[in-house]
Motif scaffolding. Structure first.
Motif, PDB file in Angstrom:
ATOM      1  N   SER A   1       0.837  -1.198   0.000  1.00 49.60           N
ATOM      2  CA  SER A   1       0.000   0.000   0.000  1.00 49.60           C
ATOM      3  C   SER A   1       0.870   1.246   0.000  1.00 49.60           C
ATOM      4  CB  SER A   1      -0.927   0.003   1.214  1.00 49.60           C
ATOM      5  OG  SER A   1      -0.157   0.046   2.401  1.00 49.60           O
ATOM      6  N   CYS A   2       0.268   2.324  -0.415  1.00 44.05           N
ATOM      7  CA  CYS A   2       0.943   3.611  -0.483  1.00 44.05           C
ATOM      8  C   CYS A   2       0.275   4.531   0.536  1.00 44.05           C
ATOM      9  CB  CYS A   2       0.816   4.176  -1.889  1.00 44.05           C
ATOM     10  SG  CYS A   2       1.566   5.795  -2.121  1.00 44.05           S
TER      11      CYS A   2
ATOM     12  N   LEU B   1      -5.728   3.718  13.020  1.00 44.34           N
ATOM     13  CA  LEU B   1      -5.447   2.579  12.149  1.00 44.34           C
ATOM     14  C   LEU B   1      -4.009   2.146  12.369  1.00 44.34           C
ATOM     15  CD1 LEU B   1      -6.961   3.587   8.672  1.00 44.34           C
ATOM     16  CD2 LEU B   1      -7.955   2.048  10.356  1.00 44.34           C
ATOM     17  N   SER B   2      -3.793   0.851  12.420  1.00 38.31           N
ATOM     18  CA  SER B   2      -2.445   0.293  12.477  1.00 38.31           C
ATOM     19  C   SER B   2      -2.148  -0.345  11.122  1.00 38.31           C
ATOM     20  CB  SER B   2      -2.349  -0.750  13.588  1.00 38.31           C
ATOM     21  OG  SER B   2      -1.102  -1.408  13.555  1.00 38.31           O
ATOM     22  N   ILE B   3      -1.012   0.030  10.514  1.00 36.97           N
ATOM     23  CA  ILE B   3      -0.720  -0.405   9.150  1.00 36.97           C
ATOM     24  C   ILE B   3       0.660  -1.048   9.080  1.00 36.97           C
ATOM     25  CG2 ILE B   3      -0.401   0.341   6.757  1.00 36.97           C
ATOM     26  CD1 ILE B   3      -2.272   2.674   7.379  1.00 36.97           C
ATOM     27  N   LYS B   4       0.699  -2.214   8.417  1.00 34.79           N
ATOM     28  CA  LYS B   4       1.954  -2.852   8.049  1.00 34.79           C
ATOM     29  C   LYS B   4       1.943  -3.026   6.536  1.00 34.79           C
ATOM     30  CE  LYS B   4       2.437  -5.575  12.307  1.00 34.79           C
ATOM     31  NZ  LYS B   4       2.610  -6.945  12.872  1.00 34.79           N
ATOM     32  N   THR B   5       3.050  -2.685   5.871  1.00 35.22           N
ATOM     33  CA  THR B   5       3.060  -2.802   4.414  1.00 35.22           C
ATOM     34  C   THR B   5       4.486  -2.977   3.902  1.00 35.22           C
ATOM     35  OG1 THR B   5       2.386  -1.741   2.348  1.00 35.22           O
ATOM     36  CG2 THR B   5       3.180  -0.287   4.091  1.00 35.22           C
ATOM     37  N   THR B   6       4.582  -3.700   2.780  1.00 34.91           N
ATOM     38  CA  THR B   6       5.874  -3.875   2.128  1.00 34.91           C
ATOM     39  C   THR B   6       5.638  -4.192   0.664  1.00 34.91           C
ATOM     40  OG1 THR B   6       7.994  -5.041   2.200  1.00 34.91           O
ATOM     41  CG2 THR B   6       6.019  -6.353   2.614  1.00 34.91           C
ATOM     42  N   SER B   7       6.541  -3.733  -0.183  1.00 31.39           N
ATOM     43  CA  SER B   7       6.486  -4.081  -1.601  1.00 31.39           C
ATOM     44  C   SER B   7       7.519  -5.162  -1.884  1.00 31.39           C
ATOM     45  CB  SER B   7       6.755  -2.846  -2.467  1.00 31.39           C
ATOM     46  OG  SER B   7       8.092  -2.398  -2.277  1.00 31.39           O
ATOM     47  N   ILE B   8       7.466  -5.737  -3.086  1.00 36.21           N
ATOM     48  CA  ILE B   8       8.331  -6.857  -3.412  1.00 36.21           C
ATOM     49  C   ILE B   8       9.798  -6.467  -3.376  1.00 36.21           C
ATOM     50  CG2 ILE B   8       8.322  -6.491  -5.910  1.00 36.21           C
ATOM     51  CD1 ILE B   8       7.950  -9.888  -4.161  1.00 36.21           C
ATOM     52  N   SER B   9      10.076  -5.196  -3.634  1.00 36.76           N
ATOM     53  CA  SER B   9      11.472  -4.746  -3.681  1.00 36.76           C
ATOM     54  C   SER B   9      11.988  -4.236  -2.337  1.00 36.76           C
ATOM     55  CB  SER B   9      11.626  -3.640  -4.735  1.00 36.76           C
ATOM     56  OG  SER B   9      10.781  -2.541  -4.423  1.00 36.76           O
TER      57      SER B   9
ATOM     58  N   ILE C   1       9.591  -4.445   6.413  1.00 34.18           N
ATOM     59  CA  ILE C   1       8.143  -4.239   6.553  1.00 34.18           C
ATOM     60  C   ILE C   1       7.960  -2.925   7.307  1.00 34.18           C
ATOM     61  CG2 ILE C   1       6.000  -5.140   7.516  1.00 34.18           C
ATOM     62  CD1 ILE C   1       7.260  -7.934   7.382  1.00 34.18           C
ATOM     63  N   HIS C   2       7.251  -1.996   6.701  1.00 26.08           N
ATOM     64  CA  HIS C   2       7.091  -0.664   7.278  1.00 26.08           C
ATOM     65  C   HIS C   2       5.843  -0.620   8.152  1.00 26.08           C
ATOM     66  CE1 HIS C   2      10.171   0.452   4.407  1.00 26.08           C
ATOM     67  NE2 HIS C   2       9.413  -0.036   3.428  1.00 26.08           N
ATOM     68  N   ASN C   3       5.956  -0.009   9.317  1.00 28.30           N
ATOM     69  CA  ASN C   3       4.868   0.058  10.291  1.00 28.30           C
ATOM     70  C   ASN C   3       4.474   1.510  10.543  1.00 28.30           C
ATOM     71  OD1 ASN C   3       4.922  -2.825  10.878  1.00 28.30           O
ATOM     72  ND2 ASN C   3       6.864  -2.401  11.904  1.00 28.30           N
ATOM     73  N   TYR C   4       3.154   1.746  10.576  1.00 29.06           N
ATOM     74  CA  TYR C   4       2.648   3.095  10.808  1.00 29.06           C
ATOM     75  C   TYR C   4       1.400   3.021  11.685  1.00 29.06           C
ATOM     76  CZ  TYR C   4       5.282   3.934   6.461  1.00 29.06           C
ATOM     77  OH  TYR C   4       6.251   3.987   5.493  1.00 29.06           O
ATOM     78  N   THR C   5       1.103   4.127  12.305  1.00 31.69           N
ATOM     79  CA  THR C   5      -0.222   4.349  12.879  1.00 31.69           C
ATOM     80  C   THR C   5      -0.769   5.619  12.253  1.00 31.69           C
ATOM     81  OG1 THR C   5       0.674   5.586  14.764  1.00 31.69           O
ATOM     82  CG2 THR C   5       0.282   3.224  15.066  1.00 31.69           C
TER      83      THR C   5
END
Length: 471
Positions: free
Chosen positions: A53-54, A76-84, A88-92
């Motif tokens: 996600s962006c 909201l608690s967000i975890k996201t990562t792209s294939i490259s 794993i990036h974590n945000y609130t």
């Protein structure tokens, strides 16, 4: 984009996860898990293995609810990562805060060299688990009409304080149905609506074999209308699919949620939308009478438009789905219904109705054609009588030959049936073409030759009456 309930926000987050899966073009899993334990708040987790996600997806989101029942802090608690990515990036994200303090970046987690992509969005609220499950289930059922082939969705809900309350459902598009390779968006939309109809509006898990022993019972028409909007060169596409089905009227065990009313689904940018008043106005403006349909009324309910017909037989049912999308749009966002889009609805529906008439003889005849067709038996009887009563044997032989009948087996009934069929065929063929371009086809020539001639002359519309050239 502003939300006033956790339910609507959750549906939006699921839709965004769907789009990440769709755009990944890889086999993708989307999981929606609702869990409540020890009478605490309900935890909602939405995860996917699609494109990462962006943050821009969340920066435009707002939450403003005066409903104490939601009792949500906006976090909201967000975890996201792209294939490259190597982490794993974590945000609130606080959807109730101002932009300056909205997003907080947390410590990242290493992927230890693994290559994968995905996102997880979580929130906690005291919203009713039963209400949210029902909303999400209905939303995912509608998503199946889009038939996005690479996405499998897993819905799990459980109140840990209630034994036996665990609910699970897997949503798969198309099942074992074969589709063209590659399948276009329109192919997928047709497949999804067919599946919806065969399951009586998704009230069943599988196709109803009693009402639909085979696929051929569905009459399907489709159309696509496009428009490039102004100087931005954004191409807006409107797809429409219409299905006419016939079901046995003596089967009281099979039913549909909205009875004999036509359900009109609307999708925007590959996500379920609401049929607005603007779209309902466009539907009202369609010339249904030219296709033998008399619109009795139209109402908006459950995000659908429900059309009621005054002249359909009890065993006939009509279903319609509309899908608009901008070819430049990646993730769905706010987009108002414009006059252009309303016009595209009319054009796409008309093309679908024309497609149905072209594929299925005798379907959607105009009221004028139906009236003319009612005279066919008497006209056939008169013509047959004239031919058989003639004392000119050469004339009779020529008529028999033109009708494809053998003189030694010609009887009054055979001749009447043959002539009636040709009259009806001409009426139906003539009704497929624009009124102004209607010519007087001959009863005694090859049908395919007439169709080719019609196609060459099919240029513009008008209002001339339908007539027949008998000789």
């Amino acid at each position: 984009m502003e939300f006033s309930s956790v339910q609507n926000l959750s549906l939006h987050l699921i839709s965004s996860a769907f789009q990440r899966c769709r755009l990944s073009e890889q086999i993708c899993r989307l999981s929606v898990i609702l869990a409540r334990s020890s009478s605490s708040s309900l935890r909602v987790s939405i995860s996917d293995t699609g494109n990462g996600s962006c943050l821009e997806e969340f920066q435009g989101l707002r939450f403003s609810s005066n409903d104490d029942a939601d009792n949500w802090d906006g976090m909201l608690s967000i975890k996201t990562t792209s294939i490259s990515d190597t982490e794993i990036h974590n945000y609130t994200i606080n959807l109730k805060a101002s932009d300056s303090s909205k997003i907080t970046r947390l410590t990242s987690n290493t992927k230890n060299g693994a290559r994968f992509s995905g996102s997880e969005v979580c929130l906690s609220s005291f919203v009713s688990i039963d209400l949210l499950v029902a909303e999400i289930h209905q939303f995912l059922e509608k998503m199946m009409i889009l038939s996005i082939p690479n996405v499998a969705t897993h819905l799990v809900a459980e109140d840990c304080d209630v034994p036996g309350s665990r609910y699970e459902k897997v949503f798969l598009a198309n099942g074992d149905k074969e589709l063209p390779i590659p399948a276009s968006n329109l192919d997928l939309l047709k497949s999804g609506l067919e599946d919806y109809v065969l399951r009586h509006g998704n009230t069943l898990s599988n196709k109803c074999h009693y009402c639909f022993p085979n696929w051929e019972q569905l009459k399907v028409g489709s159309g696509v209308a496009c428009s490039i909007e102004n100087h931005q060169h954004n191409e807006l596409v409107m797809e429409a699919v219409i299905i006419i089905s016939n079901m046995p009227v003596d089967n009281t065990e099979c039913f549909r949620k909205y009875g004999d009313k036509t359900e009109v689904f609307y999708f925007k940018d590959f996500s379920p939308g609401t049929v607005s008043k603007s779209l309902m106005k466009a539907l009202k403006g369609i010339d249904w009478k030219s296709y033998g349909l008399k619109l009795g009324g139209i109402v908006q309910q459950d995000r659908l438009a429900l059309l009621e017909w005054e002249n359909l037989t009890r065993d006939t049912h009509v279903d319609i789905v509309l899908h608009s999308y901008n070819k430049q749009t990646v993730i769905p966002g706010p987009r108002k219904i414009t006059q252009t889009e309303r016009n595209l609805v009319k054009r796409a529906v008309k093309l679908s109705l024309d497609d149905l008439k072209e594929k299925h003889a005798g379907v959607l005849l105009s009221s004028h054609a139906v009236q003319v067709r009612s005279y066919a038996p008497d006209l056939a009887k008169t013509i047959a009588g004239l031919i058989l009563s003639s004392s000119d044997l050469n004339f009779q032989e020529e008529c028999f030959s033109l009708l494809g009948l053998q003189s030694q087996v010609v009887g009054t009934e055979n001749m009447e049936n043959c002539i009636r069929e040709r009259i009806v065929s001409v009426i139906e063929m003539n009704d497929k073409k624009p009124h102004k371009n209607k010519v007087a086809p001959s009863l005694f020539v090859d049908d395919r030759a007439q169709e080719l001639e019609f196609e060459e002359n099919d240029m513009e519309e008008g209002e001339d009456d339908l007539d027949l050239q008998l000789f």
